[in-house]
Enzyme design. Structure first.
Site, PDB file in Angstrom:
ATOM      1  N   ARG A 176     -37.349  91.118  -4.664  1.00  0.00           N
ATOM      2  CA  ARG A 176     -38.090  91.749  -4.109  1.00  0.00           C
ATOM      3  C   ARG A 176     -39.670  90.985  -3.533  1.00  0.00           C
ATOM      4  NH1 ARG A 176     -40.462  95.624  -9.302  1.00  0.00           N
ATOM      5  NH2 ARG A 176     -41.947  96.565  -7.611  1.00  0.00           N
ATOM      6  N   CYS A 232     -48.152  91.267 -10.395  1.00  0.00           N
ATOM      7  CA  CYS A 232     -46.302  91.976 -10.401  1.00  0.00           C
ATOM      8  C   CYS A 232     -46.727  93.295  -9.727  1.00  0.00           C
ATOM      9  CB  CYS A 232     -45.556  91.943 -12.101  1.00  0.00           C
ATOM     10  SG  CYS A 232     -46.489  92.683 -13.515  1.00  0.00           S
TER      11      CYS A 232
END
Length: 275
Positions: A176, A232
């Site tokens: 990611r 995050c």
């Protein structure tokens, strides 16, 4: 460890602490509560990521913004928590949601809060007591003392890009971070100049936290004297990294709470990829 407690310690101190069950599944939001109702650590109360630890999702702020502080403090008061209460949080997902609760209490100035090492499955697997009984708590008054230095805004993060006095950490999986695959957000990639430190690398194969020496090694390339900003996807799984950094002696650690899900809502924000 300062912010992590072992099951043996909790078992011996159950009557002297307030235990908070933070189990949650992002893809199945009712699963955590149902698990809690099935069985939990004796005396534990349930705090839900969406209902208790997050506020209303808006245009900016990410998927898990902070709830209204007064409402959250009311819930802590109803749970029998004040500044004298030792609080132990646990989940069953590697400590991600318990760490979010730990960070929130730390942000509110509460000093006596820790995360249970190994979580609920290990607790139960090792024959420690469990119950389905829902405890009744005597209400106390939780008075916040907000430590605003633990939080940074999107604009502050933007100003730190490329700043040699700050390190930005992306806590998501490498795939990611690289922008190769993005299963949740509409845009992949990372904040430019951020380094990648996947939060689960702070755990060993047994699902317990790695030792202090191992955590030191994880973050050995970062200067402890400089500011560290952690993010995050939505301000949840960054929290285990914040906790690990604090465990190994980093002093100036800040959370970008909105994280990637907030960052990409601003059209002019730059995006880095390693495709």
């Amino acid at each position: 460890m300062n912010h992590i407690v072992e099951a043996s310690w909790l078992r011996d101190n159950l009557s002297n602490v307030r235990v908070i069950d933070c189990r949650f599944e992002l893809g199945n939001p009712t699963a955590g509560l149902l698990s809690y109702l099935g069985d939990h650590i004796p005396g534990a109360l349930y705090f839900d990521l969406n209902q208790d630890m997050s506020g209303k999702v808006e245009e900016h702020g990410g998927r898990h913004p902070l709830p209204k502080i007064d409402e959250f403090c009311d819930k802590l008061s109803a749970a029998g928590i004040d500044h004298n209460t030792t609080v132990i949080a646990y989940d069953d997902q590697g400590g991600a949601f318990a760490s979010r609760f730990w960070w929130m209490l730390s942000y509110l100035g509460h000093k006596k809060v820790s995360v249970l090492n190994g979580g609920y499955s290990l607790w139960k697997q090792n024959g420690n007591p469990v119950t389905s009984e829902i405890p009744m708590m005597q209400k106390k008054t939780f008075v916040p003392n907000i430590l605003s230095d633990l939080l940074v805004s999107m604009q502050e993060v933007k100003e730190r890009i490329g700043d040699e006095n700050s390190t930005i950490i992306d806590s998501r999986e490498q795939i990611r971070y690289d922008g190769i695959e993005e299963p949740i957000d509409i845009i992949g990639g990372h904040i430019p100049s951020a380094i990648n430190a996947f939060w689960k690398e702070g755990l060993n194969d047994q699902g317990t936290w790695k030792s202090i020496d191992e955590q030191q090694q994880r973050f050995s390339q970062i200067d402890k004297q400089k500011e560290v900003i952690v993010y995050c996807g939505s301000g949840v799984t960054a929290c285990p990294n914040v906790l690990a950094l604090k465990e190994v002696g980093f002093k100036d650690v800040k959370l970008y709470l909105g994280s990637w899900s907030d960052w990409i809502t601003y059209n002019d924000n730059p995006v880095g990829t390693n495709e």
